[in-house]
Design an enzyme around this catalytic site. Structure first.
Site, PDB file in Angstrom:
ATOM      1  N   LYS A 108      62.941 118.311  23.762  1.00 52.44           N
ATOM      2  CA  LYS A 108      63.603 118.090  24.692  1.00 52.44           C
ATOM      3  C   LYS A 108      63.316 118.696  25.931  1.00 52.44           C
ATOM      4  O   LYS A 108      63.268 118.345  27.293  1.00 52.44           O
ATOM      5  CB  LYS A 108      63.955 119.420  25.321  1.00 52.44           C
ATOM      6  N   LYS A 189      75.582 110.466  17.822  1.00 54.57           N
ATOM      7  CA  LYS A 189      76.781 111.440  17.070  1.00 54.57           C
ATOM      8  C   LYS A 189      77.686 111.690  18.152  1.00 54.57           C
ATOM      9  O   LYS A 189      77.073 111.780  19.557  1.00 54.57           O
ATOM     10  CB  LYS A 189      76.191 112.995  16.352  1.00 54.57           C
ATOM     11  N   LYS A 192      79.105 117.462  22.728  1.00 57.35           N
ATOM     12  CA  LYS A 192      80.631 118.149  23.397  1.00 57.35           C
ATOM     13  C   LYS A 192      79.459 118.214  24.760  1.00 57.35           C
ATOM     14  O   LYS A 192      80.176 118.667  25.799  1.00 57.35           O
ATOM     15  CB  LYS A 192      79.915 119.815  22.536  1.00 57.35           C
TER      16      LYS A 192
END
Length: 321
Positions: A108, A189, A192
């Protein structure tokens, strides 16, 4: 035995969250299981405070609407004082190297202009989440096992250095769950937090919007209606979604349809039917702010009580309580 699982409100809960985790929590969980909305974890990257607050309430409503008992649910930030204190104690037992070698941190942080310190230290906060509640087991995917291992290491280190306080948790692989891919790009994938929501079915989407998104799902030009994930990932994704909603296998549901259009219609109606009770109940919770606040406050109080003696003992043993 206590099992602890969480969902981060980094966006609106989507179909993959529901079929892959939330539905299983509600249907297969044991009385000792605990579930929480990990809103503090959503602060490790740039975020909007008002949106975070709204998403946290919405996610709590979705968990309750799915059928998870109110006495097993809480919101992480309602324990911010307890977690802040325990996180500091654990950070002082954790080395920089341990935190920096976390794979998710390296992934990240790569390419980000400004890397927040919280992105480095959030695995220690996760350890505090686990240890404060005395969790024995933490069901996780492969990408989170390293974080649970850190919690185990910190618990052992503290116990051996200052005295036995913490249950040493263990990671258990989450049960086999539906893996829902993005409808627009079936190589990734469903998420959200994606910037492009065209391929994401959110659990509170209006039924007509759900139908439109599924009708536009990417397939292929093979016109061969078989379950072949490697060669036809878009088609396979639709078959897996339909199978998960109907309790059958993707191969079985493929045999029921002859055209992609017919299949998409079947998938859309199955998803709408699957989400309808959840959506209706969640909207009821959200339409009753006082009632939802009451459930949330009670959950926070139970979570504080569960962790009170652990935190007090940890502070005392560490020489600051």
């Amino acid at each position: 035995m206590t099992r602890l699982s969480a969902i981060t409100p980094s966006g609106h809960a989507q179909l993959g969250n529901y079929l892959g985790a939330i539905r299983r929590w509600a249907g297969e969980g044991s009385p000792g299981d605990l579930y929480f909305v990990s809103d503090l974890h959503a602060m490790t990257v740039s975020y909007n405070p008002a949106k975070l607050r709204s998403l946290s309430r919405e996610t709590l409503a979705v968990l309750l609407a799915a059928g998870i008992a109110p006495d097993r649910v809480f919101v992480q930030s309602d324990l911010v004082r307890e977690l802040g204190a325990l996180s500091w104690v654990l950070e002082c037992a954790c080395s920089y190297g341990e935190a920096a070698r976390m794979t998710q941190f390296k992934q990240k942080a790569d390419g980000q202009g400004v890397v927040r310190l919280g992105l480095l230290t959030y695995p220690v906060l996760m350890a505090a989440d686990i240890l404060l509640q005395g969790a024995d087991e933490v069901p996780v995917g492969q990408d989170q096992t390293q974080h649970v291992e850190l919690a185990r290491s910190l618990a052992r280190r503290f116990n051996s250095t200052y005295g036995d306080v913490f249950v040493v948790p263990r990671a258990v692989m989450a049960g086999t769950a539906a893996r829902v891919m993005d409808l627009s790009d079936p190589t990734r994938k469903m998420s959200k937090s994606t910037q492009d929501s065209a391929g994401v079915v959110f659990v509170l989407d209006d039924p007509d919007l759900v139908r439109r998104k599924i009708s536009r799902a990417a397939t292929d030009s093979d016109n061969r209606l078989e379950y072949r994930p490697t060669f036809q990932p878009g088609l396979a994704n639709l078959l897996e979604i339909l199978a998960s909603c109907t309790g059958r296998s993707p191969i079985e549901v493929a045999e029921d349809h002859t055209t992609y259009g017919e299949l998409k219609e079947a998938v859309a109606e199955a998803v709408v039917a699957e989400l309808a009770p959840l959506r209706a109940q969640a909207l009821e919770y959200l339409d009753d702010p006082a009632g939802l606040d009451s459930i949330r406050a009670a959950g926070a109080e139970r979570a504080r009580e569960r962790g009170k003696h652990i935190l007090e003992a940890a502070l005392r043993m560490a020489g600051v309580g």
